[in-house]
Scaffold this motif. Structure first.
Motif, PDB file in Angstrom:
ATOM      1  N   GLU A 272       7.467   7.147   3.785  1.00 41.88           N
ATOM      2  CA  GLU A 272       6.462   6.142   4.137  1.00 41.88           C
ATOM      3  C   GLU A 272       6.367   5.053   3.073  1.00 41.88           C
ATOM      4  O   GLU A 272       6.160   3.874   3.388  1.00 41.88           O
ATOM      5  N   HIS A 273       6.539   5.440   1.824  1.00 36.56           N
ATOM      6  CA  HIS A 273       6.527   4.459   0.747  1.00 36.56           C
ATOM      7  C   HIS A 273       7.729   3.517   0.878  1.00 36.56           C
ATOM      8  O   HIS A 273       7.592   2.297   0.753  1.00 36.56           O
TER       9      HIS A 273
ATOM     10  N   ARG B  45      -6.908   1.443  -7.791  1.00 30.32           N
ATOM     11  CA  ARG B  45      -7.572   0.868  -6.608  1.00 30.32           C
ATOM     12  C   ARG B  45      -8.495  -0.304  -6.963  1.00 30.32           C
ATOM     13  O   ARG B  45      -8.584  -1.267  -6.220  1.00 30.32           O
TER      14      ARG B  45
ATOM     15  N   CYS C  91       0.892   5.421  -3.863  1.00 27.84           N
ATOM     16  CA  CYS C  91      -0.054   6.379  -4.458  1.00 27.84           C
ATOM     17  C   CYS C  91       0.032   7.738  -3.782  1.00 27.84           C
ATOM     18  O   CYS C  91      -0.173   8.767  -4.427  1.00 27.84           O
ATOM     19  N   GLU C  92       0.323   7.763  -2.490  1.00 21.39           N
ATOM     20  CA  GLU C  92       0.386   9.030  -1.763  1.00 21.39           C
ATOM     21  C   GLU C  92       1.637   9.829  -2.120  1.00 21.39           C
ATOM     22  O   GLU C  92       1.559  11.011  -2.423  1.00 21.39           O
ATOM     23  N   GLU C  93       2.795   9.178  -2.041  1.00 23.77           N
ATOM     24  CA  GLU C  93       4.045   9.874  -2.346  1.00 23.77           C
ATOM     25  C   GLU C  93       5.097   8.833  -2.747  1.00 23.77           C
ATOM     26  O   GLU C  93       5.766   8.245  -1.901  1.00 23.77           O
ATOM     27  N   ARG C  94       5.196   8.645  -4.055  1.00 23.64           N
ATOM     28  CA  ARG C  94       6.139   7.650  -4.568  1.00 23.64           C
ATOM     29  C   ARG C  94       7.559   8.016  -4.131  1.00 23.64           C
ATOM     30  O   ARG C  94       7.984   9.159  -4.278  1.00 23.64           O
TER      31      ARG C  94
ATOM     32  N   HIS D 231      -0.799   1.737  -1.303  1.00 24.80           N
ATOM     33  CA  HIS D 231      -1.378   3.024  -0.879  1.00 24.80           C
ATOM     34  C   HIS D 231      -0.297   4.071  -0.611  1.00 24.80           C
ATOM     35  O   HIS D 231      -0.478   5.246  -0.950  1.00 24.80           O
ATOM     36  N   ARG D 232       0.810   3.662   0.013  1.00 22.92           N
ATOM     37  CA  ARG D 232       1.888   4.633   0.258  1.00 22.92           C
ATOM     38  C   ARG D 232       2.518   5.083  -1.052  1.00 22.92           C
ATOM     39  O   ARG D 232       2.924   6.234  -1.195  1.00 22.92           O
TER      40      ARG D 232
END
Length: 144
Positions: free
Chosen positions: A67-68, A118, A60-63, A57-58
């Motif tokens: 946080e990734h 997903r 997908c948010e910002e590779r 999920h991290r």
């Protein structure tokens, strides 16, 4: 003569009781150690699944965002913890088939973050949870 016989019976009874107590305690301790090792591994796998989902999920948010990267590091750390718990399995439950199954399970859930989307993540997660359930059932038969 009666006193000697009575004393002898008492000593033999005491030794027999102490020996039986030791044998039963040792058997129960070994079973408890096997249960603890299997439970520690299954708990570690559950945490690996959670961390791999978070990593996905991290990503997908910002590779390569902060946080990734943190999720990726946590995923690696928890895979290491799971690998360590396999040492406990090998020590307390040295069953080749069970250890092979544990290794396959860890490999399967370690790749959850590689899901393409997903829906793929859900499929991989369900497969991992199903394999974990099968491992727990197999381990339960070996723990007794």
């Amino acid at each position: 003569m009666t006193q000697v016989l009575t004393s002898l019976v008492a000593v033999i009874g005491t030794l027999l009781g102490a020996t039986l107590g030791y044998v039963f305690q040792r058997r129960n301790t070994a079973r408890s150690d096997r249960q603890t090792a299997a439970l520690a591994f299954s708990n570690a796998i559950t945490e690996v699944i959670r961390s791999q989902q978070d990593w996905f999920h991290r990503k997908c948010e910002e590779r390569e965002g902060p946080e990734h990267r943190a999720a990726r590091l946590e995923g690696h750390r928890l895979r290491g913890v799971a690998r360590q718990t396999m040492n406990g399995l090998a020590f307390h439950l040295p069953d080749r088939e069970l250890l092979r199954e544990a290794d396959e399970l860890l490999r399967m859930v370690s790749d959850l973050h590689k899901a393409t989307d997903r829906e793929d993540l859900v499929r991989r997660t369900e497969a991992g949870r199903h394999a974990l359930s099968a491992f727990i059932q197999a381990a339960a038969t070996k723990v007794r």
